[in-house]
Write a protein that holds these residues in place. Structure first.
Motif, PDB file in Angstrom:
ATOM      1  N   TRP A   1       0.968  -1.105  -0.065  1.00  0.00           N
ATOM      2  CA  TRP A   1       0.245  -0.255   0.023  1.00  0.00           C
ATOM      3  C   TRP A   1       0.792   1.006  -0.167  1.00  0.00           C
ATOM      4  CZ3 TRP A   1      -0.447   3.912   3.137  1.00  0.00           C
ATOM      5  CH2 TRP A   1      -1.966   5.059   2.953  1.00  0.00           C
ATOM      6  N   SER A   2       0.365   2.419  -0.185  1.00  0.00           N
ATOM      7  CA  SER A   2       1.762   3.966  -0.359  1.00  0.00           C
ATOM      8  C   SER A   2       0.004   4.978  -0.821  1.00  0.00           C
ATOM      9  CB  SER A   2       2.130   4.019  -1.549  1.00  0.00           C
ATOM     10  OG  SER A   2       2.570   4.891  -2.100  1.00  0.00           O
TER      11      SER A   2
ATOM     12  N   ASN B 282       1.045   7.314  -2.776  1.00  0.00           N
ATOM     13  CA  ASN B 282       0.843   7.295  -4.544  1.00  0.00           C
ATOM     14  C   ASN B 282       0.926   8.651  -5.213  1.00  0.00           C
ATOM     15  OD1 ASN B 282       1.177   4.582  -5.230  1.00  0.00           O
ATOM     16  ND2 ASN B 282      -1.541   4.384  -5.421  1.00  0.00           N
TER      17      ASN B 282
HETATM   18  C1  LIG Z   1      -2.000   3.433  -5.138  1.00  0.00           C
HETATM   19  O1  LIG Z   1      -1.172   3.343  -7.141  1.00  0.00           O
HETATM   20  C2  LIG Z   1      -1.252   1.773  -7.750  1.00  0.00           C
HETATM   21  C3  LIG Z   1      -0.543   1.043  -8.444  1.00  0.00           C
HETATM   22  O2  LIG Z   1      -1.398   2.549  -9.333  1.00  0.00           O
HETATM   23  C4  LIG Z   1      -2.968   0.767  -7.054  1.00  0.00           C
HETATM   24  O3  LIG Z   1      -2.742  -0.088  -7.194  1.00  0.00           O
HETATM   25  C5  LIG Z   1      -2.519   1.584  -5.526  1.00  0.00           C
HETATM   26  O4  LIG Z   1      -4.172   0.721  -5.555  1.00  0.00           O
HETATM   27  C6  LIG Z   1      -3.075   2.938  -5.550  1.00  0.00           C
HETATM   28  N1  LIG Z   1      -2.770   2.756  -3.937  1.00  0.00           N
HETATM   29  C7  LIG Z   1      -3.383   3.714  -3.646  1.00  0.00           C
HETATM   30  C8  LIG Z   1      -3.933   4.017  -2.254  1.00  0.00           C
HETATM   31  O5  LIG Z   1      -4.528   4.442  -4.341  1.00  0.00           O
END
Ligand SMILES: *[C@@H]1O[C@H](CO)[C@@H](O)[C@H](O)[C@H]1NC(C)=O
Ligand SMILES: *[C@@H]1O[C@H](CO)[C@@H](O)[C@H](O)[C@H]1NC(C)=O
Ligand SMILES: *[C@@H]1O[C@H](CO)[C@@H](O)[C@H](O)[C@H]1NC(C)=O
Ligand SMILES: *[C@@H]1O[C@H](CO)[C@@H](O)[C@H](O)[C@H]1NC(C)=O
Ligand SMILES: *[C@@H]1O[C@H](CO)[C@@H](O)[C@H](O)[C@H]1NC(C)=O
Ligand SMILES: *[C@@H]1O[C@H](CO)[C@@H](O)[C@H](O)[C@H]1NC(C)=O
Ligand SMILES: *[C@@H]1O[C@H](CO)[C@@H](O)[C@H](O)[C@H]1NC(C)=O
Ligand SMILES: *[C@@H]1O[C@H](CO)[C@@H](O)[C@H](O)[C@H]1NC(C)=O
Ligand SMILES: *[C@@H]1O[C@H](CO)[C@@H](O)[C@H](O)[C@H]1NC(C)=O
Ligand SMILES: *[C@@H]1O[C@H](CO)[C@@H](O)[C@H](O)[C@H]1NC(C)=O
Length: 488
Positions: free
Chosen positions: A116-117, A119
């Motif tokens: 998880w990030s 992003n």
């Molecule tokens: C972050 O980016 C990735 C790849 O694009 C995606 O799969 C993921 O759901 C994103 N995470 C969040 C918390 O939005």
């Protein structure tokens, strides 16, 4: 004396130094304890705690599950208010939450795989010490860009299934961007489930509970400054302290808060489409309330032009001048197809469309459509809105053949409908007066809605009784008079 004095000074010096070190350590610890910096990473067996100690962030496992998720909870981990990696669990206790070298807040498993990030993209000028995250006293996890001091991400604007005081439910009129609260999949699986809540119909905003994102399951009716017009009873418990506001950029947002600073509540959408509220006073759980929609609450329970009245049996009926679209289905209590206007109850507008325009002058005046009022109604979905006052609301609706009904609320203004009327409910209290367009022939019955109708009947009965009583009285008087005359 000198010695003693010296001794005292040394003692004081020692004392002050110790105190200083102690306070420094304490300050250092307590300031670091609610924060994640590039130097601190939270392993599975650690938590961080908000300064007021009400909220904790750390790993947890749902009931009957060994999966590990990073979550924020209130007082105990039975009150989970937010989850980071809800879609991708860490399978063992090797997980860690930390500030990644690119500045993002991330959850990693034991093989350093990012599950998880946040992003975000940070300016790459700074390679260390880019950002830090803090768990605030309200339960919001805030990620700050340490170079600009700006908040770049927070958990309140990326909610899971729970709303708390100070959280917002937002939707933008212009961009269409809106916040969604999504239920768990099951009591043991926090990944995104079937039910979600968002703010919709931004001309007159209201809350929608969706099933699988596409099917409306329940709607609150538009907000009128004090309450949701379609929820006079169901949500009263939840309504206290709600506010609707909007930003200049077109974002509408709903928040709630308590006047009492010791009061606190969490509202969840459960995996099976209920609302659950836990109310706390002085950090003690004193009430959990579950509310599940029933009968007329379900969106469009009686179909288009169907009126739902939970106090009548069956609950669905067609408005006067309408009949079931599919009589067989309707008689089997399948209301989904709703009602259609009867042929003999055609609106003047519709009839005009089929006629030569010229031959109708004069007839128009006499056969003008009118409105019939229904009191205490949940207004239908898809309201259009204008700033007209009550009189102009009526006039504009009448002048526009597409306008099927109107309603007026002093806060919202003029609401009118140009699509099939759906999701109507007859309340016993609350709601608004809904004015339904009807052909002139239906007005001739002199019927202006249920209340007026009732009082008219009462007036007629009272009148009739009065006349009969008068007649009897007159008869008796006449008999007495004739008897007197006869004796004379
Ligand atoms: C972050 O980016 C990735 C790849 O694009 C995606 O799969 C993921 O759901 C994103 N995470 C969040 C918390 O939005
Ligand atoms: C933060 O403080 C709490 C209690 O004050 C303690 O249990 C916890 O271990 C601390 N966490 C860290 C990362 O120091
Ligand atoms: C992180 O640790 C390094 C070295 O241990 C130190 O120089 C730096 O100031 C620390 N950064 C923060 C934000 O504490
Ligand atoms: C937490 O886990 C780490 C690694 O799994 C271990 O080194 C550390 O001693 C543990 N700390 C506590 C307080 O259990
Ligand atoms: C943390 O809480 C204490 C008292 O509970 C308060 O004195 C202190 O100012 C708080 N610190 C911050 C950073 O809010
Ligand atoms: C967990 O498992 C037990 C035993 O199988 C069951 O009784 C309980 O209902 C389960 N809890 C949840 C939340 O599913
Ligand atoms: C690193 O963090 C410290 C403490 O938060 C701050 O004083 C310093 O300015 C930061 N350095 C950079 C390069 O951002
Ligand atoms: C009710 O009628 C609709 C429309 O004809 C149909 O799609 C649906 O399957 C019916 N539902 C039931 C329970 O029979
Ligand atoms: C009737 O009037 C409408 C506009 O008022 C016009 O669009 C339409 O063409 C007319 N129909 C006939 C048959 O004249
Ligand atoms: C009736 O109202 C609708 C919605 O405001 C509008 O789009 C339409 O143009 C109006 N029709 C007429 C004939 O004014």
């Amino acid at each position: 004396m000198g010695f003693l004095s010296h001794q005292t000074h040394t003692d004081s010096f020692l004392f002050i130094t110790t105190l200083f070190i102690f306070v420094s350590i304490h300050l250092c610890l307590s300031s670091a304890n609610d924060t994640i910096t590039s130097n601190t990473s939270i392993e599975d067996n650690h938590t961080i705690t908000s300064n007021n100690t009400n909220f904790k962030l750390g790993f947890f496992s749902p009931p009957n599950s060994t999966n590990r998720y990073v979550a924020i909870w209130y007082l105990s981990d039975s009150n989970i208010v937010w989850i980071a990696n809800r879609e991708q669990a860490v399978k063992d206790s090797s997980g860690v939450i930390k500030i990644h070298k690119d500045g993002n807040l991330v959850v990693m498993d034991g093989r350093n795989y990012i599950v998880w990030s946040t992003n975000l993209t940070f300016s790459t000028k700074y390679v260390t010490n880019i950002s830090s995250a803090q768990l605030q006293d309200k339960g919001n996890l805030v990620l700050r860009d340490d170079n600009t001091g700006e908040t770049v991400w927070d958990s309140f604007t990326h909610p899971a299934d729970a709303a708390m005081p100070m959280m917002k439910i937002t939707a933008n009129k212009f961009t269409g961007k809106k916040m969604e609260y999504v239920s768990w999949k099951s009591p043991t699986d926090p990944s995104s489930g079937d039910y979600s809540v968002s703010m919709e119909r931004l001309a007159a905003p209201e809350l929608f509970l969706w099933y699988k994102k596409t099917r409306p399951y329940y709607r609150t009716g538009p907000w009128n400054g004090r309450t949701f017009l379609g929820s006079p009873t169901m949500l009263t418990e939840y309504l206290y302290g709600w506010r609707l506001d909007h930003d200049p950029d077109g974002t509408n947002y709903l928040t709630y808060n308590f006047a009492d600073p010791d009061a606190f509540a969490i509202v969840w959408i459960t995996y099976d489409g209920k609302l659950r509220m836990a109310k706390f006073l002085n950090q003690k759980n004193f009430a959990t309330i579950d509310i599940s929609p029933k009968d007329c609450d379900f969106y469009g329970a009686c179909g288009p032009f169907g009126n739902c009245d939970p106090s009548s049996k069956p609950i669905c009926s067609c408005f006067e001048g309408f009949e079931p679209r599919n009589v067989q289905e309707w008689s089997k209590k399948n209301w989904t197809s709703g009602c259609v206007r009867k042929k003999e109850a055609q609106l003047q507008c519709d009839r005009l469309k089929n006629l030569n325009n010229n031959s109708n002058n004069g007839v128009d005046e006499v056969q003008q459509d009118g409105f019939k009022v229904f009191n205490n109604m949940k207004v239908p979905d898809f309201a259009e809105r204008s700033d007209d006052d009550l009189d102009n609301c009526r006039t504009s609706c009448l002048a526009n053949c597409s306008c099927l009904a109107y309603a007026y609320d002093s806060y919202i203004g003029c609401m009118f409908w140009i699509t099939d009327l759906i999701d109507l409910e007859q309340f016993s209290i609350g709601g608004v007066d809904l004015f339904l367009r009807v052909p002139h022939s239906q007005l001739a019955t002199g019927n202006k809605g249920r209340r007026v109708n009732k009082s008219l009947i009462i007036a007629i009965i009272a009148g009739a009784i009065g006349i009969v009583a008068l007649a009897i009285c007159a008869y008796i008087t006449w008999q007495k008079w004739t008897a007197k005359q006869a004796r004379k």
